[in-house]
Design a protein around this motif. Sequence first.
Motif, short mmCIF file in Angstrom:
data_model
loop_
_atom_site.label_atom_id
_atom_site.label_comp_id
_atom_site.label_asym_id
_atom_site.label_seq_id
_atom_site.Cartn_x
_atom_site.Cartn_y
_atom_site.Cartn_z
N ARG A 100 8.28 43.38 61.41
CA ARG A 100 7.44 42.91 62.23
C ARG A 100 5.95 43.44 61.91
O ARG A 100 5.91 44.81 61.54
CB ARG A 100 7.78 43.19 63.75
N LEU A 101 5.01 42.66 61.65
CA LEU A 101 3.72 43.21 61.04
C LEU A 101 3.26 44.19 61.93
O LEU A 101 2.62 45.30 61.41
CB LEU A 101 2.77 41.93 61.20
N ARG A 102 3.35 44.29 63.31
CA ARG A 102 2.77 45.28 63.93
C ARG A 102 3.50 46.60 63.98
O ARG A 102 3.12 47.64 64.40
CB ARG A 102 2.77 45.07 65.66
N GLU A 103 5.02 46.60 63.34
CA GLU A 103 5.53 47.81 63.11
C GLU A 103 5.16 48.46 61.56
O GLU A 103 5.43 49.61 61.70
CB GLU A 103 7.05 47.46 63.35
N ILE A 104 4.86 47.75 60.79
CA ILE A 104 4.59 48.11 59.49
C ILE A 104 2.99 48.54 59.25
O ILE A 104 2.67 48.97 58.17
CB ILE A 104 5.07 47.32 58.38
N ALA A 105 2.09 47.89 60.17
CA ALA A 105 0.86 48.15 59.94
C ALA A 105 0.37 49.45 60.09
O ALA A 105 0.84 50.10 60.92
CB ALA A 105 0.15 46.98 60.64
N PRO A 106 -0.83 50.01 59.32
CA PRO A 106 -1.61 51.19 60.00
C PRO A 106 -1.71 51.17 61.20
O PRO A 106 -1.95 50.43 61.89
CB PRO A 106 -2.67 51.31 58.95
N ASP A 107 -2.15 52.61 61.73
CA ASP A 107 -2.59 52.78 63.22
C ASP A 107 -3.63 52.14 63.62
O ASP A 107 -3.86 51.84 64.79
CB ASP A 107 -2.48 54.21 63.35
N ARG A 108 -4.66 51.73 62.76
CA ARG A 108 -5.88 51.11 63.24
C ARG A 108 -6.33 49.77 62.45
O ARG A 108 -7.06 49.12 62.53
CB ARG A 108 -7.15 52.00 63.06
N PHE A 109 -4.77 49.07 62.36
CA PHE A 109 -4.83 47.98 61.68
C PHE A 109 -5.50 46.70 62.33
O PHE A 109 -6.42 46.20 61.99
CB PHE A 109 -3.38 47.21 61.42
N TYR A 110 -5.57 46.61 63.89
CA TYR A 110 -6.06 45.72 64.53
C TYR A 110 -7.46 45.83 65.07
O TYR A 110 -8.15 45.10 65.22
CB TYR A 110 -5.42 45.52 65.86
N GLN A 111 -7.99 47.13 64.50
CA GLN A 111 -9.47 47.40 64.69
C GLN A 111 -10.14 47.71 63.13
O GLN A 111 -11.16 47.58 63.13
CB GLN A 111 -9.74 48.95 65.13
N GLY A 112 -9.32 47.35 62.27
CA GLY A 112 -9.79 47.42 60.74
C GLY A 112 -10.65 46.20 60.35
O GLY A 112 -10.09 45.18 61.04
N GLU A 113 -11.26 46.30 59.09
CA GLU A 113 -11.89 45.07 58.63
C GLU A 113 -11.05 44.23 57.98
O GLU A 113 -11.44 42.95 58.00
CB GLU A 113 -12.80 45.69 57.47
N TYR A 114 -10.06 44.40 57.50
CA TYR A 114 -9.10 43.30 56.74
C TYR A 114 -8.68 42.40 58.03
O TYR A 114 -8.80 41.29 57.89
CB TYR A 114 -7.83 44.15 56.44
N TYR A 115 -8.37 43.23 59.05
CA TYR A 115 -7.91 42.42 60.33
C TYR A 115 -9.27 41.42 60.93
O TYR A 115 -9.12 40.31 61.14
CB TYR A 115 -7.45 43.24 61.44
N ARG A 116 -10.40 41.98 61.15
CA ARG A 116 -11.51 41.60 61.78
C ARG A 116 -12.01 40.43 60.79
O ARG A 116 -12.49 39.35 61.42
CB ARG A 116 -12.63 42.61 61.85
N SER A 117 -12.14 40.80 59.37
CA SER A 117 -12.70 39.72 58.46
C SER A 117 -11.90 38.64 58.17
O SER A 117 -12.27 37.71 57.70
CB SER A 117 -13.38 40.48 57.30
N TYR A 118 -10.68 39.01 57.93
CA TYR A 118 -9.76 38.06 57.57
C TYR A 118 -8.60 37.63 58.58
O TYR A 118 -8.64 36.51 59.06
CB TYR A 118 -9.23 38.23 56.10
N TYR A 119 -7.73 38.59 58.81
CA TYR A 119 -6.59 38.22 59.63
C TYR A 119 -6.87 37.49 60.82
O TYR A 119 -6.10 36.38 61.30
CB TYR A 119 -5.64 39.29 59.79
N ALA A 120 -8.05 38.04 61.58
CA ALA A 120 -8.23 37.49 62.96
C ALA A 120 -8.28 36.12 62.83
O ALA A 120 -8.23 35.24 63.88
CB ALA A 120 -9.29 38.26 63.71
N GLN A 121 -8.96 35.47 62.02
CA GLN A 121 -9.24 34.28 61.77
C GLN A 121 -7.85 33.19 61.75
O GLN A 121 -8.08 32.08 62.03
CB GLN A 121 -10.10 33.78 60.38
N THR A 122 -6.80 33.88 61.70
CA THR A 122 -5.41 33.20 61.70
C THR A 122 -5.31 32.52 63.04
O THR A 122 -4.45 31.78 63.38
CB THR A 122 -4.47 33.71 61.04
#
Length: 269
Positions: free
Chosen positions: A87-109
């Motif tokens: 599961r993504l939320r289990e293998i992601a780093p501790d601040r994944f959902y506040q990180g720039e990869y999430y904000r700049s790319y993944y959140a667009q999904t």
Amino acid sequence: MVHAGRIVEDIGSPDFGRSLAGGLRSVAPYDFTVIFGYVGSARPLDLYDDFPPDRRLLHVEEYQEGPYLLDPFFLATLDLSEPGLKRLREIAPDRFYQGEYYRSYYAQTGLAEEIGYVIRVNDTLTIVVSLMRKEKRFSTAEVRALKQVWPVIDAACRKHWQNVVPADGGQSQDIAERIEDAFQRIGEGVLTARERQVVELTLRGHSADAIGSQLGISSGTVRIHRRNIYTKLRISSQGELFSVFINAMLGDVQDDPPASAARARTRRS
């Protein structure tokens, strides 16, 4: 698994990906499937997807241009952990959902959840069969059911894709080398080895505390490194750092990092 026979029958045929997706949807309904093949840190191979055209641009074409290097599923293909359903939320780093990869790319999904089977096809190729939902997360019972069919999915995918040969013959650069080369170009040699480590972990979504723990330094020292990095690269935010990183991986770095960052933001808008 209701569709197991069809999956086995279609091994080696162009219909395999569609049959596999249909079988998985009979276990737990979901919206989109994408199967990427990873050979080291080379550009991922799009082995199968069922996105509509507008979604394919974001999930496949833009992903392949560089963001994949910060994807937790891609990073899972590089470590030595056991294959299986993740599961993504289990293998992601501790601040994944506040990180720039999430904000700049993944959140667009706009996805509610993504889970994926990490499958070692051979010593060269690892694939990830990703199942994506738009509206709600997979339930505990659904994840349990998807784990129960792992032996079928693993064996069928390894058999079907056993002869896949990447365009570069597997001779791709190691990810650490690629990232180091990118930041050498960005900072023209002004970033230290420690600063490059901080940049990489920051962009992956690790907090200052987590970075400090991994590098054996205090979180305060991590924050000092970040300030120094921003000064050296003449940027002022993590968003600009992400843009500069992507441009570096694309070989689009000029003498003025902020200008490159602006171009990257323009392409994403």
